[in-house]
Design an enzyme around this catalytic site. Structure first.
Site, PDB file in Angstrom:
ATOM      1  N   HIS A 188      21.654 102.402 -62.583  1.00  0.00           N
ATOM      2  CA  HIS A 188      20.439 103.223 -62.507  1.00  0.00           C
ATOM      3  C   HIS A 188      20.463 104.292 -63.604  1.00  0.00           C
ATOM      4  O   HIS A 188      19.508 104.448 -64.362  1.00  0.00           O
ATOM      5  CB  HIS A 188      20.347 103.871 -61.118  1.00  0.00           C
ATOM      6  CG  HIS A 188      19.207 104.829 -60.940  1.00  0.00           C
ATOM      7  ND1 HIS A 188      18.085 104.530 -60.202  1.00  0.00           N
ATOM      8  CD2 HIS A 188      19.004 106.090 -61.419  1.00  0.00           C
ATOM      9  CE1 HIS A 188      17.246 105.557 -60.235  1.00  0.00           C
ATOM     10  NE2 HIS A 188      17.782 106.528 -60.968  1.00  0.00           N
ATOM     11  N   GLU A 189      21.562 105.019 -63.688  1.00  0.00           N
ATOM     12  CA  GLU A 189      21.622 106.144 -64.631  1.00  0.00           C
ATOM     13  C   GLU A 189      21.623 105.668 -66.085  1.00  0.00           C
ATOM     14  O   GLU A 189      20.955 106.253 -66.933  1.00  0.00           O
ATOM     15  CB  GLU A 189      22.839 107.021 -64.336  1.00  0.00           C
ATOM     16  CG  GLU A 189      22.795 107.695 -62.963  1.00  0.00           C
ATOM     17  CD  GLU A 189      21.562 108.574 -62.755  1.00  0.00           C
ATOM     18  OE1 GLU A 189      21.009 109.084 -63.736  1.00  0.00           O
ATOM     19  OE2 GLU A 189      21.132 108.726 -61.601  1.00  0.00           O
ATOM     20  N   HIS A 234      18.216 104.887 -67.297  1.00  0.00           N
ATOM     21  CA  HIS A 234      17.440 106.044 -67.770  1.00  0.00           C
ATOM     22  C   HIS A 234      17.650 106.223 -69.277  1.00  0.00           C
ATOM     23  O   HIS A 234      16.736 106.608 -70.003  1.00  0.00           O
ATOM     24  CB  HIS A 234      17.853 107.323 -67.043  1.00  0.00           C
ATOM     25  CG  HIS A 234      17.194 107.494 -65.706  1.00  0.00           C
ATOM     26  ND1 HIS A 234      15.829 107.418 -65.529  1.00  0.00           N
ATOM     27  CD2 HIS A 234      17.711 107.751 -64.477  1.00  0.00           C
ATOM     28  CE1 HIS A 234      15.539 107.620 -64.247  1.00  0.00           C
ATOM     29  NE2 HIS A 234      16.662 107.821 -63.585  1.00  0.00           N
ATOM     30  N   TYR A 242       8.820 112.139 -67.718  1.00  0.00           N
ATOM     31  CA  TYR A 242       9.415 112.253 -66.386  1.00  0.00           C
ATOM     32  C   TYR A 242       8.576 113.134 -65.459  1.00  0.00           C
ATOM     33  O   TYR A 242       9.009 114.172 -64.975  1.00  0.00           O
ATOM     34  CB  TYR A 242      10.833 112.805 -66.511  1.00  0.00           C
ATOM     35  CG  TYR A 242      11.732 112.440 -65.346  1.00  0.00           C
ATOM     36  CD1 TYR A 242      12.046 111.122 -65.061  1.00  0.00           C
ATOM     37  CD2 TYR A 242      12.270 113.428 -64.526  1.00  0.00           C
ATOM     38  CE1 TYR A 242      12.864 110.788 -63.998  1.00  0.00           C
ATOM     39  CE2 TYR A 242      13.092 113.110 -63.460  1.00  0.00           C
ATOM     40  CZ  TYR A 242      13.377 111.783 -63.204  1.00  0.00           C
ATOM     41  OH  TYR A 242      14.197 111.460 -62.140  1.00  0.00           O
ATOM     42  N   GLU A 290      11.708 106.168 -62.976  1.00  0.00           N
ATOM     43  CA  GLU A 290      12.595 105.973 -61.824  1.00  0.00           C
ATOM     44  C   GLU A 290      12.598 104.514 -61.374  1.00  0.00           C
ATOM     45  O   GLU A 290      13.633 103.959 -61.000  1.00  0.00           O
ATOM     46  CB  GLU A 290      12.156 106.872 -60.660  1.00  0.00           C
ATOM     47  CG  GLU A 290      12.729 108.270 -60.717  1.00  0.00           C
ATOM     48  CD  GLU A 290      14.247 108.269 -60.769  1.00  0.00           C
ATOM     49  OE1 GLU A 290      14.883 107.463 -60.064  1.00  0.00           O
ATOM     50  OE2 GLU A 290      14.810 109.050 -61.547  1.00  0.00           O
ATOM     51  N   ASP A 326       9.257 117.240 -56.674  1.00  0.00           N
ATOM     52  CA  ASP A 326       9.949 116.105 -57.304  1.00  0.00           C
ATOM     53  C   ASP A 326       9.213 115.643 -58.569  1.00  0.00           C
ATOM     54  O   ASP A 326       9.010 114.449 -58.786  1.00  0.00           O
ATOM     55  CB  ASP A 326      10.071 114.965 -56.269  1.00  0.00           C
ATOM     56  CG  ASP A 326      10.845 113.757 -56.778  1.00  0.00           C
ATOM     57  OD1 ASP A 326      11.792 113.948 -57.567  1.00  0.00           O
ATOM     58  OD2 ASP A 326      10.490 112.625 -56.387  1.00  0.00           O
ATOM     59  N   HIS A 384      10.582 110.237 -57.572  1.00  0.00           N
ATOM     60  CA  HIS A 384      11.448 109.407 -56.722  1.00  0.00           C
ATOM     61  C   HIS A 384      10.702 108.920 -55.481  1.00  0.00           C
ATOM     62  O   HIS A 384      11.279 108.244 -54.637  1.00  0.00           O
ATOM     63  CB  HIS A 384      12.678 110.191 -56.245  1.00  0.00           C
ATOM     64  CG  HIS A 384      13.623 110.611 -57.325  1.00  0.00           C
ATOM     65  ND1 HIS A 384      13.505 111.805 -57.987  1.00  0.00           N
ATOM     66  CD2 HIS A 384      14.706 109.992 -57.858  1.00  0.00           C
ATOM     67  CE1 HIS A 384      14.488 111.916 -58.877  1.00  0.00           C
ATOM     68  NE2 HIS A 384      15.225 110.836 -58.826  1.00  0.00           N
TER      69      HIS A 384
HETATM   70 ZN   LIG Z   1      16.869 108.253 -61.570  1.00  0.00          ZN
END
Ligand SMILES: [Zn+2]
Length: 343
Positions: free
Chosen positions: A165-166, A169, A180, A189, A262, A267
């Site tokens: 996941h990271e 990004h 974002y 995301e 958020d 998310h």
């Molecule tokens: Zn993320």
């Protein structure tokens, strides 16, 4: 080349951290906007803008470097493992090294893309960041993992979907660079969750129909056994407990979150495209859907919203089906999947 990182992209969303706090569980988890991060990022941005870099971007080998933060909040503190070097006595170091290798391998083999920037950038991984730090993040430059508190969250460096996941990004940053915030942020995301799940399924040799489609289920501590951070198959059902509250993800445009928390629900609203990916992957298989999503990513703009994402993806689906790289039914399946979530 665009390299501006619009965020410090954390795996545990701010609303989960807030809920835990309300429930009396205060865990250190979001602290990345300090001077050390900003200075390093500014220096790198200056380098990337420099004429020398634009003329001849360096091509590297996507080597992995694992650093131990020794429970401080410093990155690149002590180098404990590097590419082809000996294993560490610390199992967490070896796990994150292997997981980053799995992510690199998937992008290279299935998507013909090398490292986060397609120029073989080094993969920098910091473990044991902070004291009981319960998060993992991509800061525009490198990955950092906390140990968790071992009650609510376990060590963030141990889960392949978190690393995938990271690092995704990072890939998004160097491709569409989706802003974002709001729907483009939710797509950012979404892409990180897509490749988190895709690479986990690949490593576990799972099929779309039988995979669990959960994100973060392997970092849940003993207080939250059986829960996860997100469900791509059934957004809104990943968790429901006294500590975290209830998973707020919608699975349809009728329930789109329109508030400002958020970053405008990055998310939260990612649940909607996540559901679309699940539906398409179960129809044409995960690796084919991943290829379609990745080819689409390369055509998106920083401001792409859900509607323009649908338009872009259907266009690529048609092109790829004509070329025989995805099944002939893909465009129809994708169109129906978007329609089923109100798009
Ligand atoms: Zn993320």
């Amino acid at each position: 080349m665009r390299n501006h990182c619009p965020c410090s992209c954390h795996i545990i969303p701010p609303f989960v951290v807030d809920k835990l706090k309300e429930a009396g569980v205060e865990i250190p988890s979001q602290k990345t906007n300090n001077r050390e991060f900003r200075e390093r990022r500014d220096a790198k941005n200056a380098l990337m803008r420099s004429e020398a870099f634009l003329v001849a971007p360096p091509v590297k080998k996507a080597d992995r470097f694992v650093y131990d933060s020794k429970t401080t909040e410093h990155q690149r503190l002590l180098l404990v493992r590097k590419e082809s070097g000996p294993a560490s006595p610390d199992a967490v170091v070896n796990t994150v090294y292997e997981n980053a290798g799995s992510v690199r391998e998937y992008f290279k083999t299935f998507l013909n893309y090398l490292s986060v920037d397609n120029h073989g950038a080094d993969l920098i991984l910091n473990v044991h960041f902070g004291k009981n730090y319960a998060n993992a993040f991509w800061d525009g430059d490198e990955m950092t993992f906390g140990d968790g508190d071992n009650q609510v969250f376990t060590n963030l460096a141990n889960a392949l979907d978190v690393t995938a996941h990271e690092l995704t990004h990072g890939v998004v940053q160097y491709t569409a660079n989706l802003t974002y915030k709001g729907q483009s942020g939710a797509l950012n995301e979404h892409y990180a969750d897509v490749f988190g799940s895709v690479i986990k399924q690949h490593a576990k040799k799972q099929k779309a129909a039988t995979a669990d489609w959960l994100i973060g289920d392997e970092i849940m501590g003993p207080a939250l056994t059986g829960q996860a951070l997100r469900s791509m198959k059934a957004p809104g059902t990943a968790y429901n407990n006294a500590l975290m509250g209830k998973d707020p993800q919608p699975d349809h445009m009728d329930n789109l979150y329109k508030g400002s928390a958020d970053n405008g629900g990055v998310h939260i609203n990612s649940g909607i495209p996540n559901k679309v990916f699940f539906l398409v992957a179960t129809a044409i298989e995960t690796d084919k859907a991943a290829l379609l999503w990745f080819e689409t990513l390369k055509t998106l703009k920083p401001t792409t919203n859900f509607k323009s994402f649908k338009t872009a993806l259907l266009k690529i689906a048609k092109k790829m089906a004509n070329a025989g790289s995805v099944p002939a039914t893909t465009e129809t399946v994708a169109k129906q999947s978007f329609e089923s979530v109100g798009l």
